[in-house]
Design a protein around this motif. Structure first.
Motif, PDB file in Angstrom:
ATOM      1  N   PRO A  28       0.693  -1.033   0.023  1.00 24.65           N
ATOM      2  CA  PRO A  28      -0.268  -0.463  -0.244  1.00 24.65           C
ATOM      3  C   PRO A  28       0.726   1.161   0.244  1.00 24.65           C
ATOM      4  O   PRO A  28       1.632   1.063   0.272  1.00 24.65           O
ATOM      5  N   PRO A  29       0.360   2.361  -0.303  1.00 27.46           N
ATOM      6  CA  PRO A  29       1.082   4.010  -0.574  1.00 27.46           C
ATOM      7  C   PRO A  29       1.810   3.815   0.868  1.00 27.46           C
ATOM      8  O   PRO A  29       0.842   3.787   2.002  1.00 27.46           O
ATOM      9  N   ALA A  30       2.416   4.744   1.270  1.00 27.83           N
ATOM     10  CA  ALA A  30       3.214   4.909   2.496  1.00 27.83           C
ATOM     11  C   ALA A  30       2.147   5.889   2.569  1.00 27.83           C
ATOM     12  O   ALA A  30       2.486   7.097   2.119  1.00 27.83           O
ATOM     13  N   LEU A  31       2.076   5.967   4.263  1.00 25.19           N
ATOM     14  CA  LEU A  31       0.841   7.057   4.600  1.00 25.19           C
ATOM     15  C   LEU A  31       1.220   6.887   6.420  1.00 25.19           C
ATOM     16  O   LEU A  31       2.413   6.291   6.775  1.00 25.19           O
ATOM     17  N   ALA A  32       1.962   8.724   6.997  1.00 25.08           N
ATOM     18  CA  ALA A  32       2.003   8.681   8.236  1.00 25.08           C
ATOM     19  C   ALA A  32       0.640   7.788   9.616  1.00 25.08           C
ATOM     20  O   ALA A  32      -0.178   7.997   8.895  1.00 25.08           O
ATOM     21  N   PRO A  33       1.529   7.203  10.028  1.00 24.02           N
ATOM     22  CA  PRO A  33       0.487   6.472  11.207  1.00 24.02           C
ATOM     23  C   PRO A  33      -0.707   7.324  11.526  1.00 24.02           C
ATOM     24  O   PRO A  33      -1.736   6.840  11.626  1.00 24.02           O
ATOM     25  N   ALA A  34      -0.565   8.410  11.836  1.00 26.44           N
ATOM     26  CA  ALA A  34      -1.562   9.203  12.359  1.00 26.44           C
ATOM     27  C   ALA A  34      -2.317   9.443  11.798  1.00 26.44           C
ATOM     28  O   ALA A  34      -3.525   9.404  11.539  1.00 26.44           O
ATOM     29  N   GLU A  35      -2.543   9.922  10.378  1.00 21.27           N
ATOM     30  CA  GLU A  35      -2.773   9.952   8.780  1.00 21.27           C
ATOM     31  C   GLU A  35      -3.732   8.886   8.862  1.00 21.27           C
ATOM     32  O   GLU A  35      -4.886   8.779   8.654  1.00 21.27           O
ATOM     33  N   ILE A  36      -3.056   7.530   8.638  1.00 12.72           N
ATOM     34  CA  ILE A  36      -4.113   6.560   8.745  1.00 12.72           C
ATOM     35  C   ILE A  36      -4.542   6.565   9.765  1.00 12.72           C
ATOM     36  O   ILE A  36      -6.393   5.782   9.240  1.00 12.72           O
ATOM     37  N   VAL A  37      -4.893   6.110  10.588  1.00 12.90           N
ATOM     38  CA  VAL A  37      -5.634   6.351  11.756  1.00 12.90           C
ATOM     39  C   VAL A  37      -6.844   7.271  11.811  1.00 12.90           C
ATOM     40  O   VAL A  37      -7.594   7.214  12.383  1.00 12.90           O
ATOM     41  N   SER A  38      -6.497   8.581  10.909  1.00 10.63           N
ATOM     42  CA  SER A  38      -7.503   9.475  11.215  1.00 10.63           C
ATOM     43  C   SER A  38      -8.510   9.098   9.444  1.00 10.63           C
ATOM     44  O   SER A  38      -9.852   9.473  10.111  1.00 10.63           O
ATOM     45  N   LYS A  39      -7.706   8.912   9.033  1.00 10.95           N
ATOM     46  CA  LYS A  39      -8.555   7.957   8.057  1.00 10.95           C
ATOM     47  C   LYS A  39      -9.842   6.612   8.113  1.00 10.95           C
ATOM     48  O   LYS A  39     -10.758   6.557   7.711  1.00 10.95           O
ATOM     49  N   SER A 146       3.998   2.527  12.899  1.00  8.68           N
ATOM     50  CA  SER A 146       4.359   1.872  12.171  1.00  8.68           C
ATOM     51  C   SER A 146       4.981   0.468  12.080  1.00  8.68           C
ATOM     52  O   SER A 146       5.669   0.276  12.440  1.00  8.68           O
ATOM     53  N   ASP A 147       3.834  -0.947  11.438  1.00  3.58           N
ATOM     54  CA  ASP A 147       5.232  -2.436  12.368  1.00  3.58           C
ATOM     55  C   ASP A 147       4.896  -2.740  10.836  1.00  3.58           C
ATOM     56  O   ASP A 147       4.713  -4.257  10.763  1.00  3.58           O
ATOM     57  N   GLY A 148       4.911  -2.366   9.264  1.00  4.73           N
ATOM     58  CA  GLY A 148       4.873  -2.612   8.210  1.00  4.73           C
ATOM     59  C   GLY A 148       3.787  -2.857   7.710  1.00  4.73           C
ATOM     60  O   GLY A 148       2.558  -2.318   8.193  1.00  4.73           O
ATOM     61  N   GLY A 154      -5.651 -12.272   0.821  1.00  5.79           N
ATOM     62  CA  GLY A 154      -6.446 -11.272   0.088  1.00  5.79           C
ATOM     63  C   GLY A 154      -6.843  -9.668  -0.160  1.00  5.79           C
ATOM     64  O   GLY A 154      -6.626  -8.426  -1.006  1.00  5.79           O
ATOM     65  N   VAL A 155      -6.340  -9.095   1.267  1.00  3.52           N
ATOM     66  CA  VAL A 155      -6.584  -8.062   1.471  1.00  3.52           C
ATOM     67  C   VAL A 155      -5.646  -6.851   2.536  1.00  3.52           C
ATOM     68  O   VAL A 155      -4.364  -7.820   3.208  1.00  3.52           O
ATOM     69  N   ALA A 156      -4.991  -6.273   1.238  1.00  2.72           N
ATOM     70  CA  ALA A 156      -3.662  -5.333   2.103  1.00  2.72           C
ATOM     71  C   ALA A 156      -4.023  -4.643   3.060  1.00  2.72           C
ATOM     72  O   ALA A 156      -5.048  -3.485   2.605  1.00  2.72           O
ATOM     73  N   CYS A 157      -3.203  -4.588   3.888  1.00  4.76           N
ATOM     74  CA  CYS A 157      -3.584  -3.855   5.156  1.00  4.76           C
ATOM     75  C   CYS A 157      -2.412  -3.559   6.402  1.00  4.76           C
ATOM     76  O   CYS A 157      -0.822  -3.462   5.603  1.00  4.76           O
ATOM     77  N   TYR A 158      -2.537  -1.972   6.386  1.00  6.38           N
ATOM     78  CA  TYR A 158      -1.548  -1.243   7.595  1.00  6.38           C
ATOM     79  C   TYR A 158      -1.648  -1.870   8.594  1.00  6.38           C
ATOM     80  O   TYR A 158      -2.567  -2.192   9.350  1.00  6.38           O
ATOM     81  N   LEU A 187      -3.076  -3.003  15.762  1.00  6.80           N
ATOM     82  CA  LEU A 187      -4.114  -2.469  14.712  1.00  6.80           C
ATOM     83  C   LEU A 187      -4.136  -3.140  13.072  1.00  6.80           C
ATOM     84  O   LEU A 187      -2.624  -2.459  12.579  1.00  6.80           O
ATOM     85  N   TRP A 188      -5.135  -3.198  12.611  1.00  9.05           N
ATOM     86  CA  TRP A 188      -4.812  -3.882  10.895  1.00  9.05           C
ATOM     87  C   TRP A 188      -5.910  -2.610  10.334  1.00  9.05           C
ATOM     88  O   TRP A 188      -7.238  -2.649  10.487  1.00  9.05           O
ATOM     89  N   ILE A 189      -5.524  -2.192   9.624  1.00 10.10           N
ATOM     90  CA  ILE A 189      -5.698  -1.354   8.716  1.00 10.10           C
ATOM     91  C   ILE A 189      -6.153  -1.204   7.064  1.00 10.10           C
ATOM     92  O   ILE A 189      -5.188  -0.912   6.848  1.00 10.10           O
ATOM     93  N   ALA A 190      -7.143  -1.328   7.174  1.00  5.39           N
ATOM     94  CA  ALA A 190      -7.181  -1.727   5.142  1.00  5.39           C
ATOM     95  C   ALA A 190      -6.211  -0.974   4.483  1.00  5.39           C
ATOM     96  O   ALA A 190      -6.938   0.714   4.783  1.00  5.39           O
ATOM     97  N   SER A 191      -6.081  -0.740   3.479  1.00  2.28           N
ATOM     98  CA  SER A 191      -5.206   0.943   3.148  1.00  2.28           C
ATOM     99  C   SER A 191      -5.988   1.145   1.680  1.00  2.28           C
ATOM    100  O   SER A 191      -5.827   1.680   1.201  1.00  2.28           O
ATOM    101  N   THR A 192      -7.338   0.602   1.536  1.00  2.00           N
ATOM    102  CA  THR A 192      -8.538   1.329   0.529  1.00  2.00           C
ATOM    103  C   THR A 192      -9.227   2.016   0.774  1.00  2.00           C
ATOM    104  O   THR A 192      -9.701   2.749   0.957  1.00  2.00           O
TER     105      THR A 192
END
Length: 241
Positions: A28-39, A146-148, A154-158, A187-192
């Motif tokens: 998935p595209p690189a994003l800051a952890p804070a942005e991922i959590v906010s989304k 980030s933990d990778g 089949g689901v891409a996650c941060y 936390l596993w958060i889907a990248s899409t």
């Protein structure tokens, strides 16, 4: 007696967490952890229905009271939940069902298996309400790192890691142990779609929890049709095929 194991079961079910993902290949595209959590917080707030699965690890020694080992069910916002659970009461395995319907809550008696009313203070919906339980977890993940990345089914996650204090989990249950140590959390958060798909909590945070307990909650089937019916007190649950 009934109130005690009702509270324990409710507390156990009030854990929130998830494991699954989103279709897609590659990183998935690189994003800051804070942005991922906010989304994720924004995406979660729009959920109308979802499926959840709660699991605990195998323990060396189980508590003497009621202990939830597994639960699975559905949530329909704003105020409906149905779940089936496998639990231990004084070492004996039992199956329990619960329904939250508006401001009424119901649970099957472990002995008779018939529906009974639950105290309104036992909010079995709280952990799975995007504005309460899930929201509390995401709100507490302000120090996430980030933990990778991980692809599950089949689901891409941060994958993020953080720590949560019992105070930050107070919306999950009335049985929170305020003296418990902070929990290592992933936390596993889907990248899409940025839905929270899995949470893993490592350590005790409910009253009476063993020191070696670990829990995960998986969320899936977002915004899919769900039918939840109000049970009749004193009746046995309808048999499913």
């Amino acid at each position: 007696m009934q109130h005690h194991w009702t509270a324990r079961w409710t507390g156990a079910v009030m854990l929130l967490l998830a494991a699954v993902g989103l279709t897609g290949c590659g990183e998935p595209p690189a994003l800051a952890p804070a942005e991922i959590v906010s989304k994720a917080a924004t995406a979660t707030a729009g959920i109308t229905t979802m499926h959840f699965v709660v699991d605990t690890n195998r323990l060396q020694k189980y508590p003497a009271g009621l202990f939830l080992a597994h639960a699975e069910g559905d949530v329909s916002r704003p105020d409906k939940l149905q779940a089936k659970a496998k639990a231990l009461i004084a070492g004996a395995a039992v199956e329990i069902q619960a329904v939250s319907y508006g401001n009424e809550q119901f649970m099957t008696d472990p002995m008779s298996s018939k529906w009974g009313a639950m105290s309104p203070s036992m909010n079995v919906l709280a952990a799975f309400d995007p504005n309460k339980g899930i929201g509390a977890i995401l709100a507490g993940a302000t120090n996430a790192t980030s933990d990778g990345n991980e692809t599950i089914d089949g689901v891409a996650c941060y994958r993020l890691k953080t720590t949560l204090t019992p105070a930050q989990l107070h919306d999950l249950s009335s049985e929170i142990d305020t003296k418990a140590a902070p929990l290592a959390t992933r936390l596993w958060i889907a990248s899409t779609d940025f839905q929270l798909r899995q949470v893993a909590l490592d350590g005790p945070f409910l009253l009476g929890d063993p020191a070696d307990v670990k829990r995960t909650i998986n969320f899936s089937a977002f915004n899919q049709p769900v039918t939840i019916n109000k049970p009749a007190v004193g009746a046995a649950p309808a048999k499913t095929p």
